[in-house]
Design a protein around this motif. Sequence first.
Motif, mmCIF file in Angstrom:
data_model
loop_
_atom_site.group_PDB
_atom_site.id
_atom_site.type_symbol
_atom_site.label_atom_id
_atom_site.label_comp_id
_atom_site.label_asym_id
_atom_site.label_seq_id
_atom_site.Cartn_x
_atom_site.Cartn_y
_atom_site.Cartn_z
ATOM 1 N N PHE A 129 -18.324 1.762 1.548
ATOM 2 C CA PHE A 129 -17.905 0.995 2.633
ATOM 3 C C PHE A 129 -17.302 0.726 3.125
ATOM 4 N N ASN A 130 -16.538 0.704 4.304
ATOM 5 C CA ASN A 130 -15.286 0.452 4.718
ATOM 6 C C ASN A 130 -13.614 0.107 4.965
ATOM 7 N N LEU A 131 -12.811 -0.252 4.149
ATOM 8 C CA LEU A 131 -11.548 -0.767 3.747
ATOM 9 C C LEU A 131 -10.851 -0.560 4.955
ATOM 10 N N THR A 132 -10.731 -1.607 5.676
ATOM 11 C CA THR A 132 -10.036 -1.518 6.976
ATOM 12 C C THR A 132 -8.272 -2.092 6.543
ATOM 13 N N ILE A 133 -7.624 -1.924 6.874
ATOM 14 C CA ILE A 133 -5.618 -2.397 6.770
ATOM 15 C C ILE A 133 -4.993 -2.543 7.801
ATOM 16 N N ASN A 134 -4.756 -4.209 7.922
ATOM 17 C CA ASN A 134 -4.506 -4.580 9.396
ATOM 18 C C ASN A 134 -2.679 -4.569 8.597
ATOM 19 N N ARG A 135 -2.245 -3.898 9.075
ATOM 20 C CA ARG A 135 -0.271 -3.397 8.681
ATOM 21 C C ARG A 135 0.136 -5.205 9.091
ATOM 22 N N ASP A 136 1.430 -5.673 8.549
ATOM 23 C CA ASP A 136 2.130 -6.172 8.853
ATOM 24 C C ASP A 136 3.390 -5.811 8.889
ATOM 25 N N SER A 137 4.149 -4.870 8.310
ATOM 26 C CA SER A 137 5.375 -4.118 8.316
ATOM 27 C C SER A 137 5.025 -2.990 8.767
ATOM 28 N N ASP A 138 6.474 -2.344 8.942
ATOM 29 C CA ASP A 138 6.395 -0.693 9.143
ATOM 30 C C ASP A 138 5.858 -0.534 8.854
ATOM 31 N N ILE A 139 5.956 1.641 8.327
ATOM 32 C CA ILE A 139 5.629 1.976 7.572
ATOM 33 C C ILE A 139 6.927 2.711 7.393
ATOM 34 N N THR A 140 7.490 2.919 5.920
ATOM 35 C CA THR A 140 8.468 3.770 5.861
ATOM 36 C C THR A 140 7.371 5.058 5.248
ATOM 37 N N TRP A 195 0.515 -0.896 0.240
ATOM 38 C CA TRP A 195 -0.187 0.326 -0.047
ATOM 39 C C TRP A 195 0.799 1.112 0.599
ATOM 40 N N GLU A 196 0.090 1.921 -0.434
ATOM 41 C CA GLU A 196 1.042 3.580 -0.754
ATOM 42 C C GLU A 196 0.234 4.242 -0.656
ATOM 43 N N ASP A 210 4.370 4.570 2.722
ATOM 44 C CA ASP A 210 4.934 3.350 2.168
ATOM 45 C C ASP A 210 4.829 1.381 3.396
ATOM 46 N N PHE A 211 3.440 0.992 2.909
ATOM 47 C CA PHE A 211 3.462 -0.414 4.587
ATOM 48 C C PHE A 211 2.717 -1.996 3.409
ATOM 49 N N THR A 212 3.330 -3.048 4.077
ATOM 50 C CA THR A 212 2.526 -4.230 3.710
ATOM 51 C C THR A 212 1.332 -4.007 4.583
ATOM 52 N N GLY A 213 0.071 -5.094 4.550
ATOM 53 C CA GLY A 213 -0.669 -5.657 5.046
ATOM 54 C C GLY A 213 -2.096 -6.107 4.277
ATOM 55 N N MET A 214 -2.778 -7.117 5.096
ATOM 56 C CA MET A 214 -4.493 -7.177 4.225
ATOM 57 C C MET A 214 -5.238 -6.485 4.566
ATOM 58 N N CYS A 215 -6.244 -6.594 4.179
ATOM 59 C CA CYS A 215 -6.885 -5.849 3.999
ATOM 60 C C CYS A 215 -9.263 -6.288 4.207
#
Length: 68
Positions: A53-64, A22-23, A33-38
């Motif tokens: 609708f709501n989009l929720t992102i569960n991060r699985d990396s640090d935010i750059t 995601w960016e 920038d980060f990665t995660g599941m939505c």
Amino acid sequence: SDTTSNYRVCRGLETSGDSIYWEVELPDGTKFDFTGMCSTHIVGQSANSAIQFNLTINRDSDITVVNP
């Protein structure tokens, strides 16, 4: 009915089960920038109106942070 609508694209990402890159870019050019599941959740709908609708992102990396 459009396969490129925001909801259908986000729902497709959710069902893939993969971690997504995601960016998020602010108007001043700053990027996060980060990665995660939505996951998606419909929050409102009525006849002859747009689906909300709501989009929720569960991060699985640090935010750059990328400064402009």
